[in-house]
Design a protein around this motif. Sequence first.
Motif, PDB file in Angstrom:
ATOM      1  N   TYR A 170       0.815  -1.205   0.000  1.00  0.00           N
ATOM      2  CA  TYR A 170       0.000   0.000   0.000  1.00  0.00           C
ATOM      3  C   TYR A 170       0.855   1.263   0.000  1.00  0.00           C
ATOM      4  CZ  TYR A 170      -3.750  -3.244   1.243  1.00  0.00           C
ATOM      5  OH  TYR A 170      -4.639  -4.272   1.260  1.00  0.00           O
ATOM      6  N   PHE A 202      -2.477   6.133  -5.247  1.00  0.00           N
ATOM      7  CA  PHE A 202      -3.739   5.821  -4.582  1.00  0.00           C
ATOM      8  C   PHE A 202      -4.913   5.908  -5.538  1.00  0.00           C
ATOM      9  CE2 PHE A 202      -7.566   6.872  -2.195  1.00  0.00           C
ATOM     10  CZ  PHE A 202      -7.625   5.749  -1.396  1.00  0.00           C
ATOM     11  N   PHE A 256      -7.881   0.109  -4.095  1.00  0.00           N
ATOM     12  CA  PHE A 256      -7.201   0.016  -2.808  1.00  0.00           C
ATOM     13  C   PHE A 256      -7.701  -1.223  -2.072  1.00  0.00           C
ATOM     14  CE2 PHE A 256      -6.761   1.686   1.686  1.00  0.00           C
ATOM     15  CZ  PHE A 256      -5.369   1.585   1.722  1.00  0.00           C
ATOM     16  N   VAL A 270      -1.937  10.911   1.133  1.00  0.00           N
ATOM     17  CA  VAL A 270      -1.375  10.844  -0.216  1.00  0.00           C
ATOM     18  C   VAL A 270      -0.550  12.100  -0.461  1.00  0.00           C
ATOM     19  CG1 VAL A 270      -1.966  10.734  -2.673  1.00  0.00           C
ATOM     20  CG2 VAL A 270      -3.347   9.490  -0.996  1.00  0.00           C
ATOM     21  N   VAL A 298       0.742   6.938  -1.803  1.00  0.00           N
ATOM     22  CA  VAL A 298       0.384   6.778  -0.401  1.00  0.00           C
ATOM     23  C   VAL A 298       1.648   6.884   0.458  1.00  0.00           C
ATOM     24  CG1 VAL A 298      -0.579   5.200   1.330  1.00  0.00           C
ATOM     25  CG2 VAL A 298      -1.564   5.286  -0.979  1.00  0.00           C
TER      26      VAL A 298
END
Length: 171
Positions: free
Chosen positions: A20, A25, A30, A71, A78
Amino acid sequence: MRKLLVLVACFAAQSTAQTYLGQKFNAATFGPCVQYGCKALATVRVNDYGPARTERTFQLKKRDVKLTVTVLNETGRVIGIDALVLRSPIDLSDEAVFLQLIQKSAGGMYRPEVISRCYDKLAQTGGDSGMENPDGFQEELMLARDHIGVKCFTKAYGNSEASGIRIFFGD
């Protein structure tokens, strides 16, 4: 700011597994939003210190967890994730979501005990600073790996206490 941008770029380039942190993003792709569904709650632009960034807060539809994804505005990548539940101690479903976020962000496999040990230490010591903040916020470092840090935290929330984890790029 330059150091953070270089760190994000290096991490994204070196990462072979989908993680992640460091990824561009997109709420539609996600992981937690795909798995649990997400309801957008707030979007806040932050320019107070450091690089300009946007904090996007979601409520997981199938879990009682709020996520705030930070972000970096310049890259869209991210740089941090906070997960929060409005209870303390956390329950097993919270622990499962937290553990999944940690594994997908820091890489590697971790046992649930890493989370319980962090909250136990937090309860014993009062957190990294050794004393409680006036707003009831306490945090403790859970793990640090390859420029990624994870902290557990508790904070006052109305007449009760909330618990969470913070995953971030560190030095």
